[in-house]
Design a protein around this motif. Structure first.
Motif, PDB file in Angstrom:
ATOM      1  N   PRO A   6       0.746  -1.093  -0.171  1.00 27.37           N
ATOM      2  CA  PRO A   6      -0.019  -0.027   0.148  1.00 27.37           C
ATOM      3  C   PRO A   6       0.661   1.331   0.000  1.00 27.37           C
TER       4      PRO A   6
ATOM      5  N   GLN B 298      -6.243   2.937   0.918  1.00 24.23           N
ATOM      6  CA  GLN B 298      -5.852   1.777   0.669  1.00 24.23           C
ATOM      7  C   GLN B 298      -7.074   0.876   0.093  1.00 24.23           C
TER       8      GLN B 298
ATOM      9  N   ASP C  83      -5.125  -3.095  -3.649  1.00 23.05           N
ATOM     10  CA  ASP C  83      -3.930  -3.216  -2.844  1.00 23.05           C
ATOM     11  C   ASP C  83      -3.735  -4.487  -2.192  1.00 23.05           C
TER      12      ASP C  83
END
Length: 133
Positions: free
Chosen positions: A33, A77, A98
């Motif tokens: 991330p 994220q 992610d």
């Protein structure tokens, strides 16, 4: 978690730590991330969680709303929690998200379980839940 606001198809929660889990899902990190500018300690500020089941027709369009550049800039994220899709949903998610969490049990996963599994792996301070469609 604490609910701080909700509008149709969008709910925002504060991430207050891990949730209890009765069965560990398969977690696939598709990439590290981003270290967004919104997060000075290197953790994402916002985790967007998308529960999905056989959403190949709409998944790519949904995930394109959150391009990598946008996620990097704002410390987002992107997590897809797949409920055991039999179509190309996991492959589409793996290319863009992610984190991909896959349900591997033989029974059907509910949408609430999909949201919870995504929340379990979320690293953001705020959790945002959207539907794949």
């Amino acid at each position: 978690m604490r609910l701080v606001g909700a509008i149709p198809l969008l709910s925002v929660f504060f991430n207050t730590g891990p949730m209890p889990n009765d069965a560990a899902p398969e977690i696939i990190r598709t990439e590290t991330p981003a270290l967004g500018v919104a997060s000075p300690v290197g953790e994402p500020l916002i985790s967007i969680i998308v529960p999905a089941l056989n959403e190949e027709k709409l998944m790519d369009r949904t995930l394109r709303c959150f391009p990598k550049e946008l996620r990097d800039h704002y410390g987002i994220q992107l997590i897809v929690s797949d409920g055991g899709s039999s179509d190309a949903t996991p492959q589409i998610a793996e290319a863009s998200a992610d984190v991909l969490v896959r349900h591997t049990e033989p029974r059907r996963q509910t949408i609430a379980e999909g949201r919870n599994r995504g929340a379990q792996v979320a690293r953001g301070e705020l959790l945002v839940f959207i539907n794949a469609d």
